[in-house]
Design an enzyme around this catalytic site. Structure first.
Site, PDB file in Angstrom:
ATOM      1  N   ASP A  61       0.752  -0.965   9.268  1.00 57.58           N
ATOM      2  CA  ASP A  61       0.949  -2.320   8.751  1.00 57.58           C
ATOM      3  C   ASP A  61      -0.354  -3.073   8.496  1.00 57.58           C
ATOM      4  OD1 ASP A  61       0.346  -2.722  11.533  1.00 57.58           O
ATOM      5  OD2 ASP A  61       1.183  -4.732  11.319  1.00 57.58           O
ATOM      6  N   GLU A  62      -1.430  -2.351   8.377  1.00 62.11           N
ATOM      7  CA  GLU A  62      -2.721  -3.020   8.292  1.00 62.11           C
ATOM      8  C   GLU A  62      -3.659  -2.257   7.371  1.00 62.11           C
ATOM      9  OE1 GLU A  62      -5.890  -4.127  11.599  1.00 62.11           O
ATOM     10  OE2 GLU A  62      -3.916  -3.724  12.429  1.00 62.11           O
ATOM     11  N   ASP A  91      -2.621  -7.877   7.427  1.00 62.34           N
ATOM     12  CA  ASP A  91      -2.011  -7.447   8.681  1.00 62.34           C
ATOM     13  C   ASP A  91      -0.605  -8.042   8.748  1.00 62.34           C
ATOM     14  OD1 ASP A  91      -1.498  -6.543  11.195  1.00 62.34           O
ATOM     15  OD2 ASP A  91      -2.765  -8.027  12.210  1.00 62.34           O
TER      16      ASP A  91
HETATM   17 MG   LIG Z   1       0.240  -6.284  12.528  1.00 61.05          MG
END
Ligand SMILES: [Mg+2]
Length: 358
Positions: free
Chosen positions: A105-106, A10
């Site tokens: 983003d993960e 993350d």
């Molecule tokens: Mg994040």
């Protein structure tokens, strides 16, 4: 199965970190990427400097400015974040072909068979070198625990949850920390006197199942740190479909086939535009007496190929229906969208793609 190695990556304050990376004037300052402070804009991401003032995601920019008067609000540049995201996912793919992106983003990365500690360190290192950004990683033997872990030492975190520590870590946490427990479920659990994960674990199983159904079973498992869900491509809960009522009720299968061909053509165009692949094909028939039947097939491999979608629809039409009445309406829908994060080897034999009826 029992000894899976799952990494959850993350990125830290993704949008804000990208803006700070690209503009030195924003570094070490409280910034919020988001909408206009004078209108009803909201904060998408706040930098860690801004978070110290209590500024957080989904807060109105107005309120954020009150909490932190020197806050710099930067407009959202989604295209730029998408470009960075692509590079990020390229890094993931170097280490595994089993990736489940959750957002820009993960992602979960299944590295079973490798040493997850070494792999996670490499991933973090590459992210730093190639993107000049930091990520927090969580490592465990399932998705729920890996995600929980990545959140424990943010930013720039590196957290491992070992089997033997599961109970110690989970027990004192509020139930809200469990996967799928939002404010509503939290409230329902609190009403039952369940506040901590430990309370849930020790609660009467039958009552939980009665109250929450399938989710109740899942909650009990999560509270014990059990999560058997596989790491798989992102599934989008949407569908693309076409349907039409014939001007006259139809008994000729060839007319139905022709309609399917046309739908498949239109649908494939729309799938290609979406940049996703689909896994499930559904045919719907409404008969002259207005009764409706639907039949589906889920493919073994996701696809956006016209031939596969069309042939699957024909297969369903020929083998899964027993059409004895005239057809009033015919529909074709594709669903079960997945993120195409690895090259798909498409074979021509459609039976190869079929797993069974859902
Ligand atoms: Mg994040």
């Amino acid at each position: 199965m029992a000894n899976k190695a799952i990494i959850h990556v993350d990125m830290d304050a993704f949008y804000a970190s990208i803006e700070q990376r690209d503009n030195p004037k924003l570094r070490n300052k409280p910034i919020a990427v988001g909408g206009n402070p004078n209108s009803r804009g909201v904060v998408s991401t706040a930098s860690y400097e801004a978070r110290k003032y209590g500024v957080k995601s989904a807060m109105s920019c107005k309120k954020a400015k009150i909490l932190c008067p020197e806050l710099i609000i930067v407009p959202v540049n989604k295209e730029k974040y998408k470009r960075v995201s692509k590079k990020l996912h390229k890094i993931f793919r170097k280490f595994s072909d089993k990736i489940e992106p959750i957002s820009l983003d993960e992602a979960f990365i299944d590295v079973t068979g490798s040493n997850p500690i070494i792999v996670a360190k490499e991933i973090k290192k590459e992210i730093k070198q190639k993107l000049r950004l930091t990520a927090s990683v969580g490592i465990s033997n399932n998705k729920f625990l890996a995600k929980l872990a990545s959140d424990m030492e943010k930013p720039d975190g590196f957290t491992v949850i070992n089997k033997n520590d599961v109970e110690k870590i989970l027990d004192p946490l509020p139930v809200r920390k469990l996967w799928g427990v939002g404010p509503k479920t939290e409230e329902q659990l609190n009403k039952l006197g369940i506040y901590k994960i430990k309370d849930l674990k020790n609660y009467d199983k039958n009552i939980l199942i009665e109250k929450f159904g399938k989710k109740g079973i899942e909650l009990i498992e999560f509270s014990k740190g059990i999560d058997n869900r596989p790491v798989e491509w992102r599934v989008k809960s949407q569908s693309i479909g076409e349907e039409n009522t014939f001007s006259k009720d139809v008994s000729d299968i060839n007319i139905l086939r022709k309609a399917v061909n046309q739908y498949a053509l239109d649908i494939t165009k729309r799938i290609k535009k979406s940049h996703y692949l689909i896994k499930t094909v559904t045919v719907k028939i409404k008969y002259e007496d207005f009764t409706v039947e639907t039949r589906s097939l889920t493919l073994k491999q996701p696809t956006d190929k016209l031939t596969i979608i069309r042939d699957t629809a024909h297969y369903i039409l020929d083998n899964k229906f027993n059409i004895k009445k005239k057809v009033r309406l015919l529909g074709l829908t594709v669903s079960n969208f997945v993120y195409p994060n690895e090259p798909i080897q498409l074979r021509l034999d459609i039976d190869e793609y079929m797993r069974g009826t859902i």
